[in-house]
Design a protein around this motif. Sequence first.
Motif, PDB file in Angstrom:
ATOM      1  N   ALA A 152      12.791 -20.641  31.105  1.00 50.90           N
ATOM      2  CA  ALA A 152      13.579 -19.528  32.109  1.00 50.90           C
ATOM      3  C   ALA A 152      13.423 -18.303  31.724  1.00 50.90           C
ATOM      4  O   ALA A 152      13.182 -17.307  32.380  1.00 50.90           O
ATOM      5  CB  ALA A 152      15.055 -20.112  32.248  1.00 50.90           C
ATOM      6  N   PHE A 153      13.614 -18.011  30.229  1.00 48.58           N
ATOM      7  CA  PHE A 153      13.678 -16.713  29.667  1.00 48.58           C
ATOM      8  C   PHE A 153      12.296 -16.214  29.909  1.00 48.58           C
ATOM      9  O   PHE A 153      12.409 -14.914  30.254  1.00 48.58           O
ATOM     10  CB  PHE A 153      13.924 -16.826  28.237  1.00 48.58           C
ATOM     11  CG  PHE A 153      13.794 -15.670  27.511  1.00 48.58           C
ATOM     12  CD1 PHE A 153      14.458 -14.404  27.706  1.00 48.58           C
ATOM     13  CD2 PHE A 153      12.858 -15.642  26.233  1.00 48.58           C
ATOM     14  CE1 PHE A 153      14.451 -13.229  26.904  1.00 48.58           C
ATOM     15  CE2 PHE A 153      12.683 -14.504  25.572  1.00 48.58           C
ATOM     16  CZ  PHE A 153      13.539 -13.231  25.930  1.00 48.58           C
ATOM     17  N   LEU A 154      11.270 -16.632  29.683  1.00 46.10           N
ATOM     18  CA  LEU A 154       9.887 -16.250  29.818  1.00 46.10           C
ATOM     19  C   LEU A 154       9.501 -16.023  31.267  1.00 46.10           C
ATOM     20  O   LEU A 154       8.628 -15.083  31.554  1.00 46.10           O
ATOM     21  CB  LEU A 154       8.759 -17.252  29.088  1.00 46.10           C
ATOM     22  CG  LEU A 154       9.020 -17.237  27.500  1.00 46.10           C
ATOM     23  CD1 LEU A 154       7.973 -18.409  26.955  1.00 46.10           C
ATOM     24  CD2 LEU A 154       8.725 -16.028  26.962  1.00 46.10           C
ATOM     25  N   SER A 155      10.144 -16.826  32.200  1.00 44.76           N
ATOM     26  CA  SER A 155       9.958 -16.521  33.550  1.00 44.76           C
ATOM     27  C   SER A 155      10.608 -15.214  33.922  1.00 44.76           C
ATOM     28  O   SER A 155      10.080 -14.380  34.636  1.00 44.76           O
ATOM     29  CB  SER A 155      10.577 -17.614  34.418  1.00 44.76           C
ATOM     30  OG  SER A 155       9.610 -19.123  33.992  1.00 44.76           O
ATOM     31  N   ALA A 156      11.704 -15.108  33.318  1.00 46.94           N
ATOM     32  CA  ALA A 156      12.454 -13.677  33.874  1.00 46.94           C
ATOM     33  C   ALA A 156      11.781 -12.513  33.201  1.00 46.94           C
ATOM     34  O   ALA A 156      11.585 -11.539  33.704  1.00 46.94           O
ATOM     35  CB  ALA A 156      13.965 -13.672  33.144  1.00 46.94           C
ATOM     36  N   VAL A 157      11.283 -12.610  31.928  1.00 46.47           N
ATOM     37  CA  VAL A 157      10.458 -11.698  31.234  1.00 46.47           C
ATOM     38  C   VAL A 157       9.249 -11.096  32.263  1.00 46.47           C
ATOM     39  O   VAL A 157       8.732 -10.120  32.052  1.00 46.47           O
ATOM     40  CB  VAL A 157      10.135 -11.947  29.881  1.00 46.47           C
ATOM     41  CG1 VAL A 157       8.984 -10.964  29.360  1.00 46.47           C
ATOM     42  CG2 VAL A 157      11.556 -12.019  29.139  1.00 46.47           C
ATOM     43  N   ASN A 158       8.552 -12.292  32.634  1.00 44.95           N
ATOM     44  CA  ASN A 158       6.976 -12.311  33.342  1.00 44.95           C
ATOM     45  C   ASN A 158       7.145 -12.175  34.764  1.00 44.95           C
ATOM     46  O   ASN A 158       6.194 -12.146  35.447  1.00 44.95           O
ATOM     47  CB  ASN A 158       6.336 -13.208  32.818  1.00 44.95           C
ATOM     48  CG  ASN A 158       5.762 -13.091  31.053  1.00 44.95           C
ATOM     49  OD1 ASN A 158       4.904 -12.471  30.930  1.00 44.95           O
ATOM     50  ND2 ASN A 158       6.611 -13.965  30.470  1.00 44.95           N
ATOM     51  N   SER A 159       8.244 -12.060  35.479  1.00 41.25           N
ATOM     52  CA  SER A 159       8.377 -12.116  36.836  1.00 41.25           C
ATOM     53  C   SER A 159       7.945 -10.795  37.456  1.00 41.25           C
ATOM     54  O   SER A 159       7.591 -10.917  38.733  1.00 41.25           O
ATOM     55  CB  SER A 159       9.676 -12.787  37.393  1.00 41.25           C
ATOM     56  OG  SER A 159      10.695 -11.674  36.869  1.00 41.25           O
ATOM     57  N   GLY A 160       7.880  -9.795  36.833  1.00 42.15           N
ATOM     58  CA  GLY A 160       7.496  -8.350  37.546  1.00 42.15           C
ATOM     59  C   GLY A 160       8.250  -8.174  38.672  1.00 42.15           C
ATOM     60  O   GLY A 160       9.434  -8.049  38.480  1.00 42.15           O
ATOM     61  N   GLU A 161       7.649  -7.735  39.741  1.00 36.05           N
ATOM     62  CA  GLU A 161       8.217  -7.393  41.091  1.00 36.05           C
ATOM     63  C   GLU A 161       8.757  -8.556  41.741  1.00 36.05           C
ATOM     64  O   GLU A 161       9.158  -8.442  43.040  1.00 36.05           O
ATOM     65  CB  GLU A 161       7.425  -6.484  41.757  1.00 36.05           C
ATOM     66  CG  GLU A 161       7.028  -5.153  41.054  1.00 36.05           C
ATOM     67  CD  GLU A 161       8.337  -4.147  40.508  1.00 36.05           C
ATOM     68  OE1 GLU A 161       9.188  -4.116  41.856  1.00 36.05           O
ATOM     69  OE2 GLU A 161       8.620  -4.030  39.613  1.00 36.05           O
ATOM     70  N   MET A 162       8.510  -9.895  41.506  1.00 30.80           N
ATOM     71  CA  MET A 162       8.739 -10.811  42.347  1.00 30.80           C
ATOM     72  C   MET A 162      10.267 -11.013  42.304  1.00 30.80           C
ATOM     73  O   MET A 162      10.900 -11.067  41.279  1.00 30.80           O
ATOM     74  CB  MET A 162       8.115 -12.185  41.737  1.00 30.80           C
ATOM     75  CG  MET A 162       6.458 -12.247  42.076  1.00 30.80           C
ATOM     76  SD  MET A 162       5.910 -14.013  41.642  1.00 30.80           S
ATOM     77  CE  MET A 162       6.168 -13.985  39.778  1.00 30.80           C
ATOM     78  N   GLU A 163      10.687 -11.801  43.366  1.00 28.83           N
ATOM     79  CA  GLU A 163      12.322 -12.083  43.656  1.00 28.83           C
ATOM     80  C   GLU A 163      12.110 -13.665  42.961  1.00 28.83           C
ATOM     81  O   GLU A 163      11.170 -14.625  43.696  1.00 28.83           O
ATOM     82  CB  GLU A 163      12.820 -11.858  44.780  1.00 28.83           C
ATOM     83  CG  GLU A 163      14.173 -12.628  45.043  1.00 28.83           C
ATOM     84  CD  GLU A 163      14.931 -12.084  46.272  1.00 28.83           C
ATOM     85  OE1 GLU A 163      15.423 -13.061  46.875  1.00 28.83           O
ATOM     86  OE2 GLU A 163      14.528 -11.231  46.811  1.00 28.83           O
TER      87      GLU A 163
END
Length: 218
Positions: free
Chosen positions: A65-76
Motif C-alpha cells: 500500500a505504501f509503495l503504491s501511494a508513493v508511485n501512484s503519480g497523478e492517478m486517483e
Amino acid sequence: MTKIEIKLSKDGSHTLYVPALNEHYHSVNGAVNEAMHVFIQAGLKHVQTNQVNILEFGFGTGLNAFLSAVNSGEMEVHYCTLEKYPLDMETIKQLNYGALFDGQFKALFKKIHQVPWGRENALDSRFFLTKQQCDFTKYKPENKYHIIYFDAFAPDIQPKLWSSAVFQKAYNALLPGGVLTTYCAKGIVRRTMQDVGFKVERMPGPPGKREMLRAIKI
C-alpha cells in the motif's frame, strides 16, 4: 500471540520472520525490491488509467500500500486491502520503510497504519485506503477492480488461500482486462488460475527468484 522477528533484507529494507511457520513476509533478497517488481511494475504501472481500483489479498506490513501511494503519480487510487491478523503497532513502529524515503513520503507509512479499519480513508487528495480485517475466503467484493495484489503466505503454508474458490472470487472481482499479480510461480497455482478463466503469464521474478505470475481476466 505468534512470535514475529524483524529481519533486514538484502536491499536494506525490513521484512518479518515467523519462526512457527519458518516463513518470511517478503523476500530476504530485498523486501522493497520484491514489492516494486511484483506489484508496482507488473501491476500498478501496467494499468493505463487515470483512476485505478486495487484489491490486496494480504495487507501484512502495509509495504505494498505504501509503495503504491508513493508511485501512484497523478492517478486517483482506491485501494482496498484485506488482512485477517493485523500486526501490532509496536512491530509496525520498528519497520524502516518510511525512513527509506524523504519529504512527504517519510510520514506516509505511519499514516497508513494510523487510519482506522473498516472505512475508506483519504491519505491525500488522490489516494484512498480501506483496510478490512477479514478472511479472504469470506470476503465479498463490493466493487470491480483493475488490479489485485495477491500477497498471501506461500501455498505450502496456507494452501486454502491459493484454492480454486479464492481465485474464482478474485477473477469475479476484476474488470475485464484486469490483472492479478503475485510473487508465486508454482505450476499448480498457474493451472488453478487458468482453470477459473485467467490468461496467465510467466514473468521474470524479482532478485533471487526466477519467475513470478501475472494473470489477466479475459
